[in-house]
Enzyme design. Structure first.
Site, PDB file in Angstrom:
ATOM      1  N   LYS A 130       1.032  -1.590  -0.202  1.00 38.71           N
ATOM      2  CA  LYS A 130      -0.020   0.123   0.199  1.00 38.71           C
ATOM      3  C   LYS A 130       0.876   1.258  -0.091  1.00 38.71           C
ATOM      4  CE  LYS A 130      -3.882  -1.349  -0.016  1.00 38.71           C
ATOM      5  NZ  LYS A 130      -3.458  -2.178  -1.430  1.00 38.71           N
TER       6      LYS A 130
ATOM      7  N   TYR B 188      -7.121  -4.929  -1.081  1.00 33.08           N
ATOM      8  CA  TYR B 188      -5.933  -5.465  -1.399  1.00 33.08           C
ATOM      9  C   TYR B 188      -5.851  -4.292  -3.209  1.00 33.08           C
ATOM     10  CZ  TYR B 188      -1.683  -7.433  -3.085  1.00 33.08           C
ATOM     11  OH  TYR B 188      -0.119  -8.182  -3.754  1.00 33.08           O
TER      12      TYR B 188
HETATM   13  C1  PHB Z   1       7.267  -5.932  -3.734  1.00 36.83           C
HETATM   14  O1  PHB Z   1       8.797  -5.175  -3.902  1.00 36.83           O
HETATM   15  O2  PHB Z   1       6.908  -6.671  -5.470  1.00 36.83           O
HETATM   16  C2  PHB Z   1       6.702  -5.922  -3.619  1.00 36.83           C
HETATM   17  C3  PHB Z   1       6.578  -6.165  -1.774  1.00 36.83           C
HETATM   18  C4  PHB Z   1       5.248  -5.768  -1.650  1.00 36.83           C
HETATM   19  C5  PHB Z   1       3.775  -6.700  -1.739  1.00 36.83           C
HETATM   20  C6  PHB Z   1       3.929  -6.847  -2.789  1.00 36.83           C
HETATM   21  C7  PHB Z   1       4.990  -7.114  -3.662  1.00 36.83           C
HETATM   22  O3  PHB Z   1       2.835  -6.976  -0.766  1.00 36.83           O
END
Ligand code: PHB
Ligand code: APR
Length: 390
Positions: free
Chosen positions: A297, A385
């Site tokens: 987020k 999400y």
């Molecule tokens: C990412 O760095 O790709 C990443 C980090 C945290 C998340 C999802 C993706 O919750």
């Protein structure tokens, strides 16, 4: 020098605000402590809500994102050794997220700013917001040993968690809320194909793990680690072994490993400063709040903040109304706190807490089982999400 809005900080928040103001015809200058290459060298998250994508479209900075970004309809939750798919698109009536690195977003916004001919002052030392409690704020900075001053109508503090803007507000005017988690994330970026087409969020007795990606040939993986840990303690092989241990047999088998091109440890924190406005100084993005990365987020909240702020400033200039400016903090914080709740909840449900007992661990599993078996719970996770409405 004089401008309408001085923006402190050239991260995603400052850059997007600058472009939104530009499209509204509001003059702005960005003052940034570091240089362009330093900023583009920072590896950060990479999941964009549709609202964030729409804002990038609005400012003409979404062409490459649409070419190279990956649309994801769902995520996978892995616990007790089994993966469960959450179909977010189905649960939300068609909403998706776009996987596209924050570094690329920053790059595209920087290019858009150059094309728009708006000024960014890099390598500005001792940036100081002044007189924002009165009608004539100004920002001073030192560059190449010379002190400069920019007079303005408003100052936007988009300078991240360690920035000067929040620190310039009298302590008595701020209320801070914080939760520091007793662990960090060890992250690795590698030039390898992602282990699975969608992100895998894994709860494991050894700790959380996340399989993410930047493209079909570049992966981003994380494992929960101790706060006392150090990257030097982790060879690439040790990292891959630990990640494999936390995955299901099929994913562990499918995992393609390779040399890391970046490896770092980040602590996890929840933080909110209230309010987000002090006279003619506004805070936006990480300057005002931090979320643990579990809900993806951080960047998206920076985007919704600057959306509210740009609308408020547009109203101030074109409608000569202070209603938006007066409402900014409350509007932004309402959305911020919902994202804080979601990020805290995802973090609590998926991580290993060393000081908790077997009871708490069973509760985590029960919650995950409920989540993947109840339509109501799946919808709740999904709508958060993909991003709550602005
Ligand atoms: C990412 O760095 O790709 C990443 C980090 C945290 C998340 C999802 C993706 O919750
Ligand atoms: N003077 C000028 N610039 C400063 C100062 C200062 N005193 N302090 C910090 N800065 C700059 C930093 O160098 C950085 O380029 O402000 C910028 C802040 O950018 P970010 O930290 O990226 O914060 P923000 O734009 O709010 O982006 C939020 O970035 O940190 C991630 O998880 C976060 O994804 C979220 C997103």
């Amino acid at each position: 020098m004089r401008t309408q809005v001085v923006i402190i900080g050239s991260g995603p928040a400052g850059l997007l605000l600058g472009q939104l103001l530009h499209t509204y015809g509001v003059d702005n200058i960005i003052v940034e402590r570091k240089d362009r290459d330093y900023i583009l060298g920072r590896i950060r998250a990479g999941v964009l809500e549709q609202g964030t994508v729409r804002l990038l479209e609005d400012v003409g900075a979404a062409a490459r994102l649409h070419r190279e970004g990956l649309i994801h309809d769902g995520i996978e939750l892995l616990f007790d050794g089994v993966r469960h798919r959450i179909d977010m698109k189905e649960a939300t009536g068609g909403k998706t997220v776009t996987v596209y690195g924050q570094t690329e977003v920053t790059h595209d916004l920087m290019d858009a700013r150059v094309a728009a001919g708006r000024q960014t002052i890099y390598n500005a030392d001792q940036v100081t917001p002044l007189d924002f409690d009165g009608p004539s704020p100004r920002v001073t900075y030192v560059k190449d040993g010379v002190t400069h001053e920019i007079a303005c109508d408003y100052i936007a503090g988009c300078d991240g968690f360690h920035g000067v803007s929040r620190q310039s507000v009298p302590a008595a005017a701020l209320k801070e809320f914080e939760r520091v988690y007793p662990f960090g994330w060890l992250g690795v970026l590698s030039e390898t194909p992602p282990v699975s087409p969608e992100l895998i969020y894994a709860r494991h007795a050894r700790g959380f793990a996340l399989c993410s990606m930047r493209s079909l040939t570049r992966s981003r993986y994380y494992v929960q680690c101790s706060l006392e840990d150090h990257v030097d303690n982790w060879s690439d092989d040790q990292f891959w072994d630990e990640l494999r241990r936390r995955l299901d047999p099929e994913a562990a088998e499918a995992l393609v490993t390779g040399p890391s091109i970046e490896k770092s440890i980040a602590p996890l924190r929840s933080f909110v400063a209230e309010p987000m406005r002090f006279g003619r100084l506004f805070l936006a993005g990480d300057a005002a709040h931090i979320v643990p990365p579990t809900g993806a987020k951080g960047l998206n909240l920076a985007a919704s903040d600057v959306h509210y702020l740009a609308e408020a400033l547009r109203e101030a200039y074109t409608d000569k109304s202070s209603a938006g400016v007066d409402a900014y903090s409350a509007r932004a914080l309402a959305r911020v706190w919902k994202a804080e709740r979601f990020s805290w909840w995802m973090t609590s449900m998926l991580h290993r807490f060393d000081d908790t007992d077997e009871f708490s661990s069973r509760i985590q599993i029960a919650e995950l089982n409920y989540l993947v078996s109840s339509r109501a719970a799946t919808t709740s996770l999904s709508e958060n999400y993909v991003g709550l409405p602005y």
